[in-house]
Scaffold this motif. Structure first.
Motif, PDB file in Angstrom:
ATOM      1  N   GLU A   1       0.115   8.764   4.923  1.00 46.86           N
ATOM      2  CA  GLU A   1       0.022   8.713   6.382  1.00 46.86           C
ATOM      3  C   GLU A   1       1.337   9.077   7.070  1.00 46.86           C
ATOM      4  OE1 GLU A   1      -1.477   4.782   7.086  1.00 46.86           O
ATOM      5  OE2 GLU A   1      -3.283   5.153   5.893  1.00 46.86           O
ATOM      6  N   GLY A   2       2.415   9.230   6.309  1.00 47.86           N
ATOM      7  CA  GLY A   2       3.666   9.697   6.879  1.00 47.86           C
ATOM      8  C   GLY A   2       4.620   8.630   7.344  1.00 47.86           C
ATOM      9  N   ASN A   3       4.445   7.386   6.895  1.00 48.43           N
ATOM     10  CA  ASN A   3       5.408   6.345   7.240  1.00 48.43           C
ATOM     11  C   ASN A   3       6.707   6.546   6.466  1.00 48.43           C
ATOM     12  OD1 ASN A   3       2.638   5.036   7.765  1.00 48.43           O
ATOM     13  ND2 ASN A   3       4.061   3.555   8.684  1.00 48.43           N
ATOM     14  N   THR A   4       7.826   6.269   7.101  1.00 47.49           N
ATOM     15  CA  THR A   4       9.101   6.229   6.394  1.00 47.49           C
ATOM     16  C   THR A   4       9.210   4.888   5.686  1.00 47.49           C
ATOM     17  OG1 THR A   4      10.170   7.649   8.022  1.00 47.49           O
ATOM     18  CG2 THR A   4      11.611   6.343   6.611  1.00 47.49           C
ATOM     19  N   ILE A   5       9.473   4.926   4.392  1.00 45.11           N
ATOM     20  CA  ILE A   5       9.639   3.689   3.645  1.00 45.11           C
ATOM     21  C   ILE A   5      11.036   3.657   3.024  1.00 45.11           C
ATOM     22  CG2 ILE A   5       7.178   3.390   3.145  1.00 45.11           C
ATOM     23  CD1 ILE A   5       7.771   4.443   0.286  1.00 45.11           C
ATOM     24  N   ALA A   6      11.483   2.457   2.733  1.00 45.68           N
ATOM     25  CA  ALA A   6      12.741   2.236   2.042  1.00 45.68           C
ATOM     26  C   ALA A   6      12.459   1.308   0.866  1.00 45.68           C
ATOM     27  CB  ALA A   6      13.765   1.625   2.991  1.00 45.68           C
ATOM     28  N   VAL A   7      13.481   1.065   0.056  1.00 43.13           N
ATOM     29  CA  VAL A   7      13.325   0.237  -1.139  1.00 43.13           C
ATOM     30  C   VAL A   7      14.258  -0.964  -1.036  1.00 43.13           C
ATOM     31  CG1 VAL A   7      13.396   0.173  -3.669  1.00 43.13           C
ATOM     32  CG2 VAL A   7      12.834   2.314  -2.481  1.00 43.13           C
TER      33      VAL A   7
ATOM     34  N   PRO B   1       0.829  -1.215   0.000  1.00 40.02           N
ATOM     35  CA  PRO B   1       0.000   0.000   0.000  1.00 40.02           C
ATOM     36  C   PRO B   1       0.861   1.263   0.000  1.00 40.02           C
ATOM     37  CG  PRO B   1       0.088  -0.891   2.209  1.00 40.02           C
ATOM     38  CD  PRO B   1       0.845  -1.867   1.329  1.00 40.02           C
ATOM     39  N   VAL B   2       1.557   1.498  -1.101  1.00 39.98           N
ATOM     40  CA  VAL B   2       2.518   2.594  -1.188  1.00 39.98           C
ATOM     41  C   VAL B   2       1.851   3.937  -0.912  1.00 39.98           C
ATOM     42  CG1 VAL B   2       4.313   3.656  -2.603  1.00 39.98           C
ATOM     43  CG2 VAL B   2       3.698   1.251  -2.964  1.00 39.98           C
ATOM     44  N   ALA B   3       0.733   4.170  -1.570  1.00 42.99           N
ATOM     45  CA  ALA B   3       0.064   5.456  -1.423  1.00 42.99           C
ATOM     46  C   ALA B   3      -0.331   5.712   0.029  1.00 42.99           C
ATOM     47  CB  ALA B   3      -1.163   5.522  -2.329  1.00 42.99           C
ATOM     48  N   ASP B   4      -0.836   4.694   0.706  1.00 41.49           N
ATOM     49  CA  ASP B   4      -1.226   4.867   2.112  1.00 41.49           C
ATOM     50  C   ASP B   4      -0.012   5.144   2.985  1.00 41.49           C
ATOM     51  OD1 ASP B   4      -3.955   4.521   1.682  1.00 41.49           O
ATOM     52  OD2 ASP B   4      -3.829   2.343   1.878  1.00 41.49           O
TER      53      ASP B   4
END
Length: 432
Positions: free
Chosen positions: A315-321, A308-311
């Motif tokens: 919502e302000g989560n830090t994501i990595a790849v 759920p990339v958009a969410d």
């Protein structure tokens, strides 16, 4: 003089992106002794240097921080035949994986190939999970930054209480440094809860990072909630009905909630995949300071849903790849997964014009945050004075900063023009 002796070298490019929000036309990065000394326009950096640089590298492309692969298993690089398949479920892929995993092979050579492919793709730091000790030296010998996580798999409560922690720590100590060590409890379906709780305590006591596969498949969720589903049945068939979650009929809560209840989620933890999560789960990850490393191409090969990339972004989560391994993905290119995340986010309705910048950040500073390397000594993920001199050069056709960034994020690509680690050019495209 060499860079190691303190000589300053300058890397000049038509656009330098020190971070996700900044673009410098005709930019330059001055490096010495493996560290960034200055960043700015070429004219300004040249004026600020105390003496003429020992060497100026002129790059016909964009210059970025080195990319961070926040979830990979480089030791499986010679299992690409599995990753080239198409699967309808996690369980089907797992059966195919195991067919090849049990064959005799040189794990060290396979992992070394993965390091070479990573450098070719512009990656300078990895969250590398090592499952077999034969692969333990590759990241160290290859000079990549990041963390090598020793994977903990298959421990049940009774055996663990006898000598499990001692055996795991003895194995961990044989992994050479640098880079730093970490522990990777494999998943909730392959370890009893007491083991996970103990590993979290050990990590806290020894200041180790934790990395765990979590919320990767729908059947994992069933396994944890009710002890049922395809994954649960597969583990029973393999002779493990005594796993606590299976024997007790689950714990009545989802993967993220249970990991939180066990004390596994903290700012020293990052998870891989994070697909099957709801708003409450994502809020828990934010509150605990947990970064999610998203691996969309691996998910697609295995037959799983898109994350759920958009969410996560809204919502302000830090994501990595992450790329995961060649046993489940077409390449070890972080750019290819970044491009896939762009496509998914747009399909999920993310319309804000900051998407390119946020995914650029995920592939650089987000990965650094996942590894606890986004600030302080040895920091990576941006080009700023005091940060490691880890850089990558990529070819783009558009010369305007805005469009060059868009092309960089959307186009993908498995080869960088150049990859620089600690100020040393470790990969240079043949055309150059």
């Amino acid at each position: 003089m060499s860079d190691a002796a303190g000589a300053i070298e300058v890397h000049r490019a038509r656009v330098v992106f020190p971070d996700a929000r900044t673009a410098i036309v005709d930019g330059a990065v001055a490096v010495a002794a493996g560290v960034v000394r200055d960043v700015g326009t070429y004219a300004d950096v040249s004026l600020r240097l105390p003496s003429p640089p020992a060497l100026v590298h002129e790059w016909d492309g964009i210059l970025t921080p080195g990319l961070v692969n926040a979830h990979t298993h480089l030791q499986y690089s010679d299992m690409a035949v599995v990753g080239r398949g198409t699967y309808t479920s996690f369980e089907q892929w797992g059966a195919r994986f195991n067919e090849f995993y049990v064959l005799e092979r040189d794990w060290g050579a396979s992992a070394a190939d993965g390091v070479a492919l990573s450098l070719r793709a512009g990656t300078t730091a990895v969250a590398e999970i090592v499952t077999d000790l034969g692969a333990r030296n590759a990241v160290h010998d290859g000079g990549l930054h990041g963390i090598v996580f020793w994977e903990v798999f298959g421990w049940k409560e009774e055996a663990w209480l006898q000598d499990g922690a001692d055996r795991v720590l003895a194995d961990l100590e044989t992994v050479p440094t640098p880079p730093a060590h970490g522990l990777s409890p494999h998943a909730l379906y392959s370890l009893d809860g007491l083991v996970l709780r103990d590993l979290a305590d050990i990590a806290a006591q020894r200041d180790l990072r934790l990395h765990i596969h979590a919320a990767e498949s729908a059947s994992e969720d069933e396994f944890v909630r009710t002890g049922t589903g395809m994954l649960a049945e597969r583990w029973r068939e393999l002779g493990h009905p005594d796993l606590r979650l299976l024997a007790s009929g689950g714990v009545g809560m989802g993967v993220i909630s249970y990991l939180d209840a066990l004390g596994v989620l903290s700012p020293r933890t990052h998870i891989a995949h994070g697909i099957y999560v709801d708003a409450e789960d994502r809020a828990t990850l934010r509150e605990r300071g947990v970064v999610a490393a998203l691996c969309p191409r691996s998910n697609r090969v295995i037959g799983l849903a898109d994350p759920p990339v958009a969410d996560y972004l809204r919502e302000g989560n830090t994501i990595a790849v992450g790329t995961d391994s060649l046993s489940s993905s077409p390449s070890l290119s972080v750019r290819d997964d970044m491009a896939e995340l762009y496509r998914i986010a747009r399909a999920q309705g993310y319309a804000d014009d900051d998407l390119h910048a946020r995914l650029f950040a995920a592939a650089t500073l987000g990965g650094a945050a996942a590894l606890g390397l986004d600030a302080g000594p040895g920091a990576i993920g941006r080009l700023a004075p005091g940060y490691r001199a880890d850089l990558a050069v990529f070819r783009v056709t558009d010369r305007s900063p805005r469009h060059a960034l868009a092309e960089f994020v959307e186009a993908g690509g498995s080869e960088a023009q150049a990859t620089i680690v600690d100020g040393v050019i470790r990969h240079r495209a043949a055309e150059l």
